[in-house]
Design an enzyme around this catalytic site. Structure first.
Site, PDB file in Angstrom:
ATOM      1  N   GLU A 104      -4.322   4.079   6.214  1.00 39.13           N
ATOM      2  CA  GLU A 104      -4.015   3.846   4.799  1.00 39.13           C
ATOM      3  C   GLU A 104      -4.540   5.020   3.976  1.00 39.13           C
ATOM      4  O   GLU A 104      -3.971   5.415   2.960  1.00 39.13           O
ATOM      5  CB  GLU A 104      -4.718   2.554   4.352  1.00 39.13           C
ATOM      6  CG  GLU A 104      -4.180   2.012   3.043  1.00 39.13           C
ATOM      7  CD  GLU A 104      -5.263   1.426   2.170  1.00 39.13           C
ATOM      8  OE1 GLU A 104      -5.516   2.024   1.105  1.00 39.13           O
ATOM      9  OE2 GLU A 104      -5.839   0.396   2.528  1.00 39.13           O
ATOM     10  N   SER A 109     -10.523   0.040   3.209  1.00 43.36           N
ATOM     11  CA  SER A 109      -9.755  -0.153   4.450  1.00 43.36           C
ATOM     12  C   SER A 109      -9.222   1.188   4.924  1.00 43.36           C
ATOM     13  O   SER A 109      -8.509   1.860   4.175  1.00 43.36           O
ATOM     14  CB  SER A 109      -8.562  -1.077   4.204  1.00 43.36           C
ATOM     15  OG  SER A 109      -8.981  -2.313   3.716  1.00 43.36           O
ATOM     16  N   ARG A 150       0.821  -1.219   0.000  1.00 50.95           N
ATOM     17  CA  ARG A 150       0.000   0.000   0.000  1.00 50.95           C
ATOM     18  C   ARG A 150       0.858   1.274   0.000  1.00 50.95           C
ATOM     19  O   ARG A 150       0.492   2.280   0.598  1.00 50.95           O
ATOM     20  CB  ARG A 150      -0.915   0.039   1.227  1.00 50.95           C
ATOM     21  CG  ARG A 150      -2.038  -0.956   1.189  1.00 50.95           C
ATOM     22  CD  ARG A 150      -3.004  -0.661   0.054  1.00 50.95           C
ATOM     23  NE  ARG A 150      -4.212  -1.437   0.187  1.00 50.95           N
ATOM     24  CZ  ARG A 150      -4.348  -2.702  -0.170  1.00 50.95           C
ATOM     25  NH1 ARG A 150      -3.325  -3.344  -0.717  1.00 50.95           N
ATOM     26  NH2 ARG A 150      -5.486  -3.328  -0.008  1.00 50.95           N
TER      27      ARG A 150
HETATM   28  N1  EPU Z   1     -11.344  -9.915  10.009  1.00 51.54           N
HETATM   29  C1  EPU Z   1     -12.031  -9.947  11.198  1.00 51.54           C
HETATM   30  N2  EPU Z   1     -13.022  -9.032  11.409  1.00 51.54           N
HETATM   31  C2  EPU Z   1     -13.343  -8.098  10.497  1.00 51.54           C
HETATM   32  C3  EPU Z   1     -12.659  -8.073   9.281  1.00 51.54           C
HETATM   33  C4  EPU Z   1     -11.649  -8.976   9.047  1.00 51.54           C
HETATM   34  O1  EPU Z   1     -11.767 -10.766  12.056  1.00 51.54           O
HETATM   35  O2  EPU Z   1     -14.258  -7.312  10.780  1.00 51.54           O
HETATM   36  C5  EPU Z   1     -10.276 -10.896   9.775  1.00 51.54           C
HETATM   37  C6  EPU Z   1     -10.814 -12.195   9.196  1.00 51.54           C
HETATM   38  O3  EPU Z   1     -10.208 -13.259   9.859  1.00 51.54           O
HETATM   39  C7  EPU Z   1     -10.338 -12.201   7.776  1.00 51.54           C
HETATM   40  C8  EPU Z   1      -9.074 -11.365   7.850  1.00 51.54           C
HETATM   41  O4  EPU Z   1      -9.328 -10.405   8.875  1.00 51.54           O
HETATM   42  O5  EPU Z   1     -10.065 -13.466   7.336  1.00 51.54           O
HETATM   43  C9  EPU Z   1      -8.756 -10.638   6.567  1.00 51.54           C
HETATM   44  O6  EPU Z   1      -9.913  -9.944   6.126  1.00 51.54           O
HETATM   45  P1  EPU Z   1     -10.142  -9.620   4.579  1.00 51.54           P
HETATM   46  O7  EPU Z   1      -9.988 -10.853   3.758  1.00 51.54           O
HETATM   47  O8  EPU Z   1     -11.413  -8.861   4.427  1.00 51.54           O
HETATM   48  O9  EPU Z   1      -8.913  -8.707   4.201  1.00 51.54           O
HETATM   49  P2  EPU Z   1      -8.236  -7.478   4.970  1.00 51.54           P
HETATM   50  O10 EPU Z   1      -6.848  -7.891   5.344  1.00 51.54           O
HETATM   51  O11 EPU Z   1      -9.093  -6.918   6.023  1.00 51.54           O
HETATM   52  C10 EPU Z   1      -7.123  -6.536   2.810  1.00 51.54           C
HETATM   53  C11 EPU Z   1      -7.065  -5.235   2.084  1.00 51.54           C
HETATM   54  C12 EPU Z   1      -8.361  -4.992   1.324  1.00 51.54           C
HETATM   55  C13 EPU Z   1      -8.544  -6.141   0.340  1.00 51.54           C
HETATM   56  C14 EPU Z   1      -8.574  -7.454   1.117  1.00 51.54           C
HETATM   57  C15 EPU Z   1      -8.642  -8.674   0.219  1.00 51.54           C
HETATM   58  C16 EPU Z   1      -5.586  -3.868   3.427  1.00 51.54           C
HETATM   59  C17 EPU Z   1      -5.463  -2.707   4.343  1.00 51.54           C
HETATM   60  N3  EPU Z   1      -6.814  -4.160   3.031  1.00 51.54           N
HETATM   61  O12 EPU Z   1      -8.149  -6.406   3.786  1.00 51.54           O
HETATM   62  O13 EPU Z   1      -8.240  -3.806   0.585  1.00 51.54           O
HETATM   63  O14 EPU Z   1      -9.736  -5.999  -0.407  1.00 51.54           O
HETATM   64  O15 EPU Z   1      -7.359  -7.589   1.905  1.00 51.54           O
HETATM   65  O16 EPU Z   1      -7.397  -8.901  -0.353  1.00 51.54           O
HETATM   66  O17 EPU Z   1      -4.570  -4.464   3.064  1.00 51.54           O
HETATM   67  C18 EPU Z   1      -8.605  -1.469   0.654  1.00 51.54           C
HETATM   68  O18 EPU Z   1      -7.379  -1.325   0.572  1.00 51.54           O
HETATM   69  O19 EPU Z   1      -9.373  -0.481   0.705  1.00 51.54           O
HETATM   70  C19 EPU Z   1      -9.167  -2.802   0.716  1.00 51.54           C
HETATM   71  C20 EPU Z   1     -10.468  -3.024   0.883  1.00 51.54           C
END
Ligand code: EPU
Length: 339
Positions: A331, A235, A161
């Site tokens: 971010e 995010s 990012r």
């Molecule tokens: N989780 C929770 N509670 C929540 C949300 C997430 O426990 O309310 C845990 C879950 O275990 C889940 C893990 O976090 O398995 C990861 O969640 P998710 O797959 O939604 O991905 P993320 O790490 O929260 C990142 C990116 C997103 C991108 C997704 C999918 C960042 C900051 N964010 O989110 O990007 O869509 O992975 O690859 O790296 C963005 O940048 O705006 C964005 C949405």
């Protein structure tokens, strides 16, 4: 080219914050951008889709909106097609175009809000892919000298990012065109667990580029609020990268912590998990809140202002720090110039 005075930016940021800018203008070509840069009053804010900013105050200078359009194939080999894309194109429209052409490389990045010109700034990424993997180069104009410059992939210093445009060169360049090297043969990346389970739910065994895009769209629509319905910027925080020792220390107390290995010495922690454990998921105060389906997404239910959202983000940071000793970094770009 018209320069407008005292314009609301509500329609130009996906949080839907109703701040004003002293001056506002749009450019549709490099030449227009150069002209405007010569004429406009600082400070300057270059806007793409406005999907990664939090406006906290009225803006005292000039907001320039990039509306350079066009998608053009400029080079082809047996395995790659190189495409030149105007910075003002909507990112998801470009993804759909690439899928129609049968090109692969950005299907995992379907439905990310924002513009093509803003995409390299934060090296947008999702579901196991970042644009740095298909990014070839970009054209930019320096804001001070109004000179054109090309940045190749290493010169952009892409990281998680991040890029040089969020670091040393922050606020120094306008990105006009971005060049991508897409694959003619599908180069599927379905390593992300959620994609695999979505594809099996769809009954797909050998996914096409279109299938992967559909799977990603399904997952995003389920989990993430659409800015057209609820103001948000995706995010709000980065997933923090912490030393492995720190990860194991926290894991002793919280065995369900979600983390991914980055290197022998570092782990990336799911910030959404940390924020949910700290009790914030679904929280709402006035119109500012934390989304009920995803704790990493701050939302504006209607009339929240940028200060309220920033205040909420600080409270989240403090409570996560107090509970886990892990610092969360925004971010989203927080814009705070005083009138
Ligand atoms: N989780 C929770 N509670 C929540 C949300 C997430 O426990 O309310 C845990 C879950 O275990 C889940 C893990 O976090 O398995 C990861 O969640 P998710 O797959 O939604 O991905 P993320 O790490 O929260 C990142 C990116 C997103 C991108 C997704 C999918 C960042 C900051 N964010 O989110 O990007 O869509 O992975 O690859 O790296 C963005 O940048 O705006 C964005 C949405």
């Amino acid at each position: 080219m018209n320069i407008y005075e005292n314009q609301s930016l509500k329609a130009h940021n996906t949080f839907g914050i109703d701040c004003q800018t002293r001056y506002f203008a749009k450019f549709q070509s490099e030449q227009d951008a150069i002209e405007l840069l010569k004429r406009c009053t600082s400070p300057l804010l270059i806007l793409g889709g406005g999907s990664n900013i939090l406006l906290t105050q009225d803006f005292p200078g000039t907001v320039l909106k990039n509306e350079i359009k066009g998608i053009e194939i400029i080079e082809e080999s047996d395995i790659h097609t190189t495409v030149k894309v105007g910075g003002g194109e909507v990112w998801h429209d470009f993804v759909l175009w690439s899928i129609e052409q049968g090109l692969s490389g950005i299907e995992n990045l379907s439905l990310i809000p924002g513009s093509v010109g803003a995409a390299p700034m934060q090296n947008i990424g999702a579901y196991g892919v970042e644009i740095s993997a298909v990014f070839q180069r970009l054209d930019a104009i320096s804001i001070v000298q109004q000179e054109k410059r090309v940045f190749n992939n290493p010169q952009c210093q892409f990281g998680y990012r991040s890029s040089i445009f969020k670091g040393d060169l922050k606020g120094k360049y306008v990105i006009t065109y971005v060049y991508f090297r897409l694959n003619k043969k599908p180069n599927n990346n379905t390593s992300y667990g959620a994609i695999l389970s979505e594809l099996s739910k769809m009954g797909v065994k050998n996914p096409s580029v279109q299938d992967i895009s559909t799977a990603v769209i399904n997952i995003r629509e389920r989990k993430l609020p659409n800015p057209r319905d609820i103001g948000n910027s995706g995010s709000f925080f980065k997933n923090p990268i912490i030393p492995i020792e720190k990860f194991f220390e926290v894991q002793k107390k919280y065995p369900h912590i979600v983390g991914y290995t980055v290197s022998d010495s570092q782990k990336k922690v799911a910030a959404g998990w940390l924020i949910e454990q700290a009790g914030w998921k679904g929280y709402r105060k006035g119109d500012a809140g934390i989304h009920e389906n995803h704790a990493l997404v701050l939302v504006n239910y209607g009339t929240a202002n940028g200060m309220e959202l920033m205040q909420l983000s600080k409270e989240v940071q403090t409570s996560v720090w107090n509970m886990f000793g892990i610092a969360l970094e925004a971010e989203v770009n927080i814009i705070s110039h005083q009138m």
